[in-house]
Design a protein around this motif. Sequence first.
Motif, PDB file in Angstrom:
ATOM      1  N   ALA A 116       1.186  -1.150  -0.245  1.00 13.75           N
ATOM      2  CA  ALA A 116      -0.083   0.826  -0.080  1.00 13.75           C
ATOM      3  C   ALA A 116       0.710   1.257   0.141  1.00 13.75           C
ATOM      4  CB  ALA A 116      -0.833  -0.107   1.099  1.00 13.75           C
ATOM      5  N   ASN A 117       0.283   2.572  -0.195  1.00 17.28           N
ATOM      6  CA  ASN A 117       0.988   3.852  -0.713  1.00 17.28           C
ATOM      7  C   ASN A 117      -0.385   4.899  -1.324  1.00 17.28           C
ATOM      8  OD1 ASN A 117       2.677   5.632  -0.891  1.00 17.28           O
ATOM      9  ND2 ASN A 117       4.029   5.030  -2.201  1.00 17.28           N
ATOM     10  N   LEU A 118       0.051   5.257  -0.486  1.00 15.71           N
ATOM     11  CA  LEU A 118      -1.075   6.303  -0.663  1.00 15.71           C
ATOM     12  C   LEU A 118      -0.409   7.892  -0.514  1.00 15.71           C
ATOM     13  CD1 LEU A 118      -3.819   5.992   2.103  1.00 15.71           C
ATOM     14  CD2 LEU A 118      -3.244   5.239  -0.084  1.00 15.71           C
ATOM     15  N   ASN A 119       0.749   7.412  -0.957  1.00 25.89           N
ATOM     16  CA  ASN A 119       1.597   9.018  -1.126  1.00 25.89           C
ATOM     17  C   ASN A 119       2.064   8.900  -2.656  1.00 25.89           C
ATOM     18  OD1 ASN A 119       0.722  10.216   1.429  1.00 25.89           O
ATOM     19  ND2 ASN A 119       2.805   9.545   1.924  1.00 25.89           N
ATOM     20  N   ARG A 120       1.501   8.528  -3.627  1.00 22.71           N
ATOM     21  CA  ARG A 120       1.818   8.257  -4.793  1.00 22.71           C
ATOM     22  C   ARG A 120       1.469   9.292  -5.642  1.00 22.71           C
ATOM     23  NH1 ARG A 120       6.374   5.542  -8.398  1.00 22.71           N
ATOM     24  NH2 ARG A 120       5.739   4.195  -6.282  1.00 22.71           N
ATOM     25  N   ARG A 121       1.364   9.997  -6.043  1.00 22.92           N
ATOM     26  CA  ARG A 121       0.149  11.136  -6.695  1.00 22.92           C
ATOM     27  C   ARG A 121      -0.119  10.488  -7.981  1.00 22.92           C
ATOM     28  NH1 ARG A 121       2.052  15.307  -9.407  1.00 22.92           N
ATOM     29  NH2 ARG A 121       3.941  14.974  -9.173  1.00 22.92           N
ATOM     30  N   ASN A 122       0.470  10.001  -9.099  1.00 22.77           N
ATOM     31  CA  ASN A 122      -0.120   9.035  -9.835  1.00 22.77           C
ATOM     32  C   ASN A 122      -1.298   7.828 -10.146  1.00 22.77           C
ATOM     33  OD1 ASN A 122       2.291   7.743  -9.570  1.00 22.77           O
ATOM     34  ND2 ASN A 122       2.696   7.002 -11.758  1.00 22.77           N
ATOM     35  N   VAL A 123      -1.130   7.321  -9.047  1.00 24.01           N
ATOM     36  CA  VAL A 123      -1.510   5.622  -8.783  1.00 24.01           C
ATOM     37  C   VAL A 123      -1.700   5.520  -7.483  1.00 24.01           C
ATOM     38  CG1 VAL A 123      -1.756   2.814  -8.972  1.00 24.01           C
ATOM     39  CG2 VAL A 123      -1.209   4.537 -10.975  1.00 24.01           C
ATOM     40  N   ILE A 124      -2.984   5.678  -6.774  1.00 25.63           N
ATOM     41  CA  ILE A 124      -3.287   5.721  -5.407  1.00 25.63           C
ATOM     42  C   ILE A 124      -3.389   3.689  -5.118  1.00 25.63           C
ATOM     43  CG2 ILE A 124      -4.574   5.597  -3.056  1.00 25.63           C
ATOM     44  CD1 ILE A 124      -5.265   8.254  -4.891  1.00 25.63           C
ATOM     45  N   TYR A 125      -2.311   3.295  -3.925  1.00 26.45           N
ATOM     46  CA  TYR A 125      -2.813   1.764  -3.913  1.00 26.45           C
ATOM     47  C   TYR A 125      -2.679   1.683  -3.054  1.00 26.45           C
ATOM     48  CZ  TYR A 125      -0.024  -2.122  -4.555  1.00 26.45           C
ATOM     49  OH  TYR A 125       0.368  -3.713  -4.609  1.00 26.45           O
ATOM     50  N   TRP A 126      -3.734   0.546  -2.771  1.00 26.36           N
ATOM     51  CA  TRP A 126      -3.337   0.233  -1.189  1.00 26.36           C
ATOM     52  C   TRP A 126      -4.676  -1.318  -2.830  1.00 26.36           C
ATOM     53  CZ3 TRP A 126      -3.748   1.282   3.424  1.00 26.36           C
ATOM     54  CH2 TRP A 126      -4.131   0.926   4.188  1.00 26.36           C
ATOM     55  N   GLN A 127      -3.308  -2.502  -2.546  1.00 32.43           N
ATOM     56  CA  GLN A 127      -3.432  -3.613  -2.575  1.00 32.43           C
ATOM     57  C   GLN A 127      -4.384  -3.561  -4.279  1.00 32.43           C
ATOM     58  OE1 GLN A 127      -4.006  -6.805   0.008  1.00 32.43           O
ATOM     59  NE2 GLN A 127      -1.977  -6.719   1.407  1.00 32.43           N
ATOM     60  N   LYS A 128      -6.005  -4.976  -4.007  1.00 37.49           N
ATOM     61  CA  LYS A 128      -6.850  -4.942  -5.131  1.00 37.49           C
ATOM     62  C   LYS A 128      -7.512  -3.873  -4.812  1.00 37.49           C
ATOM     63  CE  LYS A 128      -6.296  -9.709  -4.150  1.00 37.49           C
ATOM     64  NZ  LYS A 128      -7.125 -10.985  -4.199  1.00 37.49           N
ATOM     65  N   ASP A 129      -7.750  -2.997  -3.581  1.00 34.92           N
ATOM     66  CA  ASP A 129      -9.192  -2.353  -4.021  1.00 34.92           C
ATOM     67  C   ASP A 129      -8.504  -0.586  -4.143  1.00 34.92           C
ATOM     68  OD1 ASP A 129     -11.207  -3.425  -1.936  1.00 34.92           O
ATOM     69  OD2 ASP A 129     -10.043  -2.334   0.126  1.00 34.92           O
ATOM     70  N   CYS A 130      -7.445   0.128  -4.351  1.00 31.84           N
ATOM     71  CA  CYS A 130      -6.964   0.746  -5.477  1.00 31.84           C
ATOM     72  C   CYS A 130      -5.310   0.776  -6.106  1.00 31.84           C
ATOM     73  CB  CYS A 130      -6.632   1.926  -4.440  1.00 31.84           C
ATOM     74  SG  CYS A 130      -7.986   2.876  -3.602  1.00 31.84           S
ATOM     75  N   ASN A 131      -5.341   0.211  -6.997  1.00 26.57           N
ATOM     76  CA  ASN A 131      -4.244   0.139  -8.200  1.00 26.57           C
ATOM     77  C   ASN A 131      -4.706   0.848  -9.482  1.00 26.57           C
ATOM     78  OD1 ASN A 131      -5.776  -2.037  -9.800  1.00 26.57           O
ATOM     79  ND2 ASN A 131      -5.637  -3.157  -7.696  1.00 26.57           N
ATOM     80  N   LYS A 132      -3.257   0.231 -10.454  1.00 23.47           N
ATOM     81  CA  LYS A 132      -3.426   0.855 -11.884  1.00 23.47           C
ATOM     82  C   LYS A 132      -4.543   0.243 -12.430  1.00 23.47           C
ATOM     83  CE  LYS A 132       0.176  -1.749 -12.924  1.00 23.47           C
ATOM     84  NZ  LYS A 132       1.816  -2.530 -14.037  1.00 23.47           N
ATOM     85  N   GLU A 133      -4.921  -0.979 -12.144  1.00 22.89           N
ATOM     86  CA  GLU A 133      -5.908  -1.389 -12.468  1.00 22.89           C
ATOM     87  C   GLU A 133      -7.837  -1.125 -12.488  1.00 22.89           C
ATOM     88  OE1 GLU A 133      -3.840  -3.731 -12.304  1.00 22.89           O
ATOM     89  OE2 GLU A 133      -2.559  -3.508 -13.537  1.00 22.89           O
ATOM     90  N   HIS A 134      -7.696  -0.778 -11.247  1.00 23.23           N
ATOM     91  CA  HIS A 134      -8.781  -0.396 -10.208  1.00 23.23           C
ATOM     92  C   HIS A 134      -8.225   1.197  -9.526  1.00 23.23           C
ATOM     93  CE1 HIS A 134     -11.911  -0.956  -7.841  1.00 23.23           C
ATOM     94  NE2 HIS A 134     -12.241   0.071  -8.358  1.00 23.23           N
ATOM     95  N   LEU A 135      -8.384   2.565 -10.689  1.00 25.68           N
ATOM     96  CA  LEU A 135      -8.409   3.550 -10.053  1.00 25.68           C
ATOM     97  C   LEU A 135      -8.838   3.984  -8.938  1.00 25.68           C
ATOM     98  CD1 LEU A 135      -7.044   4.767 -13.487  1.00 25.68           C
ATOM     99  CD2 LEU A 135      -5.105   3.826 -11.939  1.00 25.68           C
ATOM    100  N   CYS A 136      -8.105   4.966  -7.761  1.00 25.46           N
ATOM    101  CA  CYS A 136      -8.736   5.699  -7.178  1.00 25.46           C
ATOM    102  C   CYS A 136      -9.216   7.128  -7.410  1.00 25.46           C
ATOM    103  CB  CYS A 136      -8.574   4.928  -5.563  1.00 25.46           C
ATOM    104  SG  CYS A 136      -8.987   3.391  -5.522  1.00 25.46           S
TER     105      CYS A 136
END
Length: 238
Positions: free
Chosen positions: A193-213
């Motif tokens: 998980a990483n909520l401090n990357r501006r271009n892709v909010i990353y939270w495993q399966k919930d937020c990633n480059k395929e499922h954008l938040c």
Amino acid sequence: ILTCLYPPEVPRDCHELWESSAGKAPNGVYLIRPADALIAAYCAMQEGGWTVIQHITVNGSVDFDRLWDEYKVGFGSLTGNHWLGNEYIHQLTSGSVRYKLGIKLVDEDAVTKMGEYDPVLVEGEDAQYRLRLGLYHGTAVDALTLEPESYLHDNQRFTTKDHDNDNYFQNCARLEFQGVAGGGWWYDACAGANLNRRNVIYWQKDCNKEHLCKYAWMMVKPSDMVKVVHSDCKRDEL
């Protein structure tokens, strides 16, 4: 007999303000005093008096690729994308009152997922603002205390591009995706998980480059498991 000085001139956190207003205070920026210094913070009053410690919008204008000292004192706009500051997060979570961490994620379809870690503690700068988390519940995946592919963020020290405290052979904060570095975070080797990357909010399966938040928030408030006792109270002997 319990003698107290009520109310304190400046509340310790947003939850004290929420309680003193009987839950009627509006969302907005307020002055709080988590320790000795006054700071401004955004209060999510309509959600129960949370003190917001982070907010990010995907591809927003605020740069999260910052140095250690910037993450220490905070940056950005309190009414928009920002980091409150590691030192203030430490002060909020390390007092006599137990706190919990709230995570809020909103995807492109406006579907909102939530999660809570109870308790939460961010240790001081001498411990590199190490993150300590308790039990999790929520509708979002637990991306901080589970260990998929050796990415365990619980008990990790904070890393920035000029302070490498992670468990990878490179500095995780410097690694780029689509030309954007990771930003400061409690990396392992590197991230589930990483909520401090501006271009892709990353939270495993919930937020990633395929499922954008589109948005993410991190918030803290006193745990529901303990009763808040003001530090300015003293007991009179009968």
